[in-house]
Design a protein around this motif. Structure first.
Motif, mmCIF file in Angstrom:
data_model
loop_
_atom_site.group_PDB
_atom_site.id
_atom_site.type_symbol
_atom_site.label_atom_id
_atom_site.label_comp_id
_atom_site.label_asym_id
_atom_site.label_seq_id
_atom_site.Cartn_x
_atom_site.Cartn_y
_atom_site.Cartn_z
ATOM 1 N N LEU A 1 0.829 -1.198 0.000
ATOM 2 C CA LEU A 1 0.000 0.000 0.000
ATOM 3 C C LEU A 1 0.864 1.249 0.000
ATOM 4 C CD1 LEU A 1 -2.866 1.105 0.085
ATOM 5 C CD2 LEU A 1 -2.760 0.991 2.569
ATOM 6 N N ALA A 2 1.904 1.280 0.817
ATOM 7 C CA ALA A 2 2.804 2.440 0.877
ATOM 8 C C ALA A 2 3.535 2.637 -0.444
ATOM 9 C CB ALA A 2 3.801 2.268 2.018
ATOM 10 N N ILE A 3 3.965 1.554 -1.066
ATOM 11 C CA ILE A 3 4.656 1.668 -2.349
ATOM 12 C C ILE A 3 3.728 2.268 -3.401
ATOM 13 C CG2 ILE A 3 5.611 0.302 -4.267
ATOM 14 C CD1 ILE A 3 6.798 -1.563 -2.084
ATOM 15 N N HIS A 4 2.496 1.826 -3.411
ATOM 16 C CA HIS A 4 1.556 2.359 -4.398
ATOM 17 C C HIS A 4 1.223 3.826 -4.126
ATOM 18 C CE1 HIS A 4 -1.196 2.132 -7.686
ATOM 19 N NE2 HIS A 4 -2.102 2.720 -6.940
ATOM 20 N N VAL A 5 0.960 4.152 -2.883
ATOM 21 C CA VAL A 5 0.661 5.550 -2.540
ATOM 22 C C VAL A 5 1.861 6.433 -2.879
ATOM 23 C CG1 VAL A 5 0.212 7.136 -0.626
ATOM 24 C CG2 VAL A 5 -1.098 5.024 -0.826
ATOM 25 N N ASN A 6 3.058 5.960 -2.621
ATOM 26 C CA ASN A 6 4.252 6.712 -2.972
ATOM 27 C C ASN A 6 4.307 6.956 -4.487
ATOM 28 O OD1 ASN A 6 6.886 7.921 -2.338
ATOM 29 N ND2 ASN A 6 7.690 6.172 -3.490
ATOM 30 N N GLY A 7 3.953 5.959 -5.280
ATOM 31 C CA GLY A 7 3.922 6.126 -6.733
ATOM 32 C C GLY A 7 2.903 7.164 -7.159
ATOM 33 N N ILE A 8 1.782 7.216 -6.477
ATOM 34 C CA ILE A 8 0.755 8.217 -6.784
ATOM 35 C C ILE A 8 1.282 9.612 -6.469
ATOM 36 C CG2 ILE A 8 -1.502 9.116 -6.061
ATOM 37 C CD1 ILE A 8 -2.353 6.158 -5.657
ATOM 38 N N VAL A 9 1.876 9.753 -5.304
ATOM 39 C CA VAL A 9 2.340 11.060 -4.852
ATOM 40 C C VAL A 9 3.557 11.545 -5.640
ATOM 41 C CG1 VAL A 9 3.324 12.290 -2.874
ATOM 42 C CG2 VAL A 9 1.395 10.756 -2.533
ATOM 43 N N THR A 10 4.519 10.673 -5.860
ATOM 44 C CA THR A 10 5.777 11.126 -6.461
ATOM 45 C C THR A 10 5.824 11.007 -7.982
ATOM 46 O OG1 THR A 10 6.826 8.955 -6.189
ATOM 47 C CG2 THR A 10 7.091 10.565 -4.384
ATOM 48 N N GLN A 11 5.036 10.085 -8.545
ATOM 49 C CA GLN A 11 5.121 9.853 -9.981
ATOM 50 C C GLN A 11 3.817 10.114 -10.717
ATOM 51 O OE1 GLN A 11 6.572 5.846 -10.391
ATOM 52 N NE2 GLN A 11 8.192 6.193 -8.898
ATOM 53 N N GLY A 12 2.802 10.553 -10.001
ATOM 54 C CA GLY A 12 1.527 10.874 -10.622
ATOM 55 C C GLY A 12 0.756 9.666 -11.124
ATOM 56 N N LYS A 13 1.056 8.482 -10.593
ATOM 57 C CA LYS A 13 0.315 7.288 -10.998
ATOM 58 C C LYS A 13 -1.133 7.402 -10.555
ATOM 59 C CE LYS A 13 4.170 4.047 -10.978
ATOM 60 N NZ LYS A 13 4.694 2.800 -10.401
ATOM 61 N N LYS A 14 -1.997 6.695 -11.226
ATOM 62 C CA LYS A 14 -3.427 6.693 -10.894
ATOM 63 C C LYS A 14 -3.721 5.585 -9.888
ATOM 64 C CE LYS A 14 -5.016 9.219 -14.624
ATOM 65 N NZ LYS A 14 -4.951 10.573 -14.272
ATOM 66 N N TRP A 15 -4.791 5.792 -9.132
ATOM 67 C CA TRP A 15 -5.258 4.760 -8.217
ATOM 68 C C TRP A 15 -5.957 3.712 -9.067
ATOM 69 C CZ3 TRP A 15 -3.980 4.108 -3.316
ATOM 70 C CH2 TRP A 15 -4.666 3.153 -2.582
ATOM 71 N N GLY A 16 -5.490 2.488 -9.037
ATOM 72 C CA GLY A 16 -6.025 1.437 -9.888
ATOM 73 C C GLY A 16 -7.363 0.896 -9.433
ATOM 74 N N ASP A 17 -7.979 0.138 -10.334
ATOM 75 C CA ASP A 17 -9.252 -0.507 -10.007
ATOM 76 C C ASP A 17 -9.053 -1.746 -9.144
ATOM 77 O OD1 ASP A 17 -10.658 1.353 -11.493
ATOM 78 O OD2 ASP A 17 -10.580 0.149 -13.323
ATOM 79 N N ARG A 18 -7.934 -2.423 -9.369
ATOM 80 C CA ARG A 18 -7.638 -3.639 -8.624
ATOM 81 C C ARG A 18 -6.177 -3.658 -8.238
ATOM 82 N NH1 ARG A 18 -8.141 -8.771 -10.269
ATOM 83 N NH2 ARG A 18 -8.473 -9.265 -8.117
ATOM 84 N N PHE A 19 -5.904 -4.263 -7.107
ATOM 85 C CA PHE A 19 -4.546 -4.433 -6.620
ATOM 86 C C PHE A 19 -4.389 -5.880 -6.155
ATOM 87 C CE2 PHE A 19 -5.710 -0.035 -5.834
ATOM 88 C CZ PHE A 19 -4.705 0.626 -6.511
ATOM 89 N N PRO A 20 -3.951 -6.753 -7.046
ATOM 90 C CA PRO A 20 -3.876 -8.180 -6.679
ATOM 91 C C PRO A 20 -3.073 -8.446 -5.405
ATOM 92 C CG PRO A 20 -3.554 -7.908 -9.030
ATOM 93 C CD PRO A 20 -3.579 -6.529 -8.429
ATOM 94 N N ILE A 21 -1.970 -7.731 -5.214
ATOM 95 C CA ILE A 21 -1.169 -7.984 -4.011
ATOM 96 C C ILE A 21 -1.941 -7.580 -2.751
ATOM 97 C CG2 ILE A 21 0.102 -5.789 -3.960
ATOM 98 C CD1 ILE A 21 2.593 -7.506 -3.222
ATOM 99 N N LEU A 22 -2.700 -6.493 -2.823
ATOM 100 C CA LEU A 22 -3.513 -6.098 -1.669
ATOM 101 C C LEU A 22 -4.648 -7.091 -1.450
ATOM 102 C CD1 LEU A 22 -3.686 -2.216 -2.078
ATOM 103 C CD2 LEU A 22 -2.200 -3.560 -0.589
ATOM 104 N N ASP A 23 -5.227 -7.582 -2.558
ATOM 105 C CA ASP A 23 -6.268 -8.609 -2.436
ATOM 106 C C ASP A 23 -5.724 -9.840 -1.716
ATOM 107 O OD1 ASP A 23 -8.014 -6.970 -3.835
ATOM 108 O OD2 ASP A 23 -7.751 -8.033 -5.742
ATOM 109 N N ARG A 24 -4.499 -10.239 -2.062
ATOM 110 C CA ARG A 24 -3.897 -11.408 -1.414
ATOM 111 C C ARG A 24 -3.641 -11.140 0.071
ATOM 112 N NH1 ARG A 24 -1.041 -11.534 -6.444
ATOM 113 N NH2 ARG A 24 0.823 -10.638 -5.486
ATOM 114 N N CYS A 25 -3.148 -9.949 0.385
ATOM 115 C CA CYS A 25 -2.895 -9.595 1.789
ATOM 116 C C CYS A 25 -4.188 -9.594 2.594
ATOM 117 C CB CYS A 25 -2.230 -8.223 1.888
ATOM 118 S SG CYS A 25 -0.525 -8.164 1.331
#
Length: 99
Positions: free
Chosen positions: A61-85
């Motif tokens: 979750l932190a890695i993805h949020v960091n990508g959103i904040v620092t690289q302008g990535k979009k919040w995805g519809d699905r996150f398989p790794i988060l689903d597994r967690c």
């Protein structure tokens, strides 16, 4: 415990994890009991494992949020790794952990 929780929660597909998780955790417990200096009681071991499952949710979750904040990535519809967690947390009822 973080390593075992990480393998189960982030590195395995849910169906595969469910097949091996109990054996893997029990095996790790037996190794810790026989080779660690700490006197492991199963309930303490299980409590640390549950805490590790919860902790493992934070890293992807932190890695993805960091990508959103620092690289302008979009919040995805699905996150398989988060689903597994989340699935592992639910299967082990880790949210019931009382510290």
């Amino acid at each position: 415990m973080l390593d075992v929780a990480r393998i189960l929660a982030t590195s395995m597909h849910i169906s595969e994890r469910k097949k091996v998780q109990s054996k893997l955790v029990d095996h790790h417990y037996m190794i810790c009991r026989s080779s660690c200096s700490k006197e492991w009681i199963y309930e303490d071991f299980r409590r640390e494992f549950l805490a590790a499952l919860l902790w493992n949710l934070l890293t992807p979750l932190a890695i993805h949020v960091n990508g959103i904040v620092t690289q302008g990535k979009k919040w995805g519809d699905r996150f398989p790794i988060l689903d597994r967690c989340i699935s592992a947390i639910e299967d082990w009822e880790a949210l019931s952990l009382r510290v």
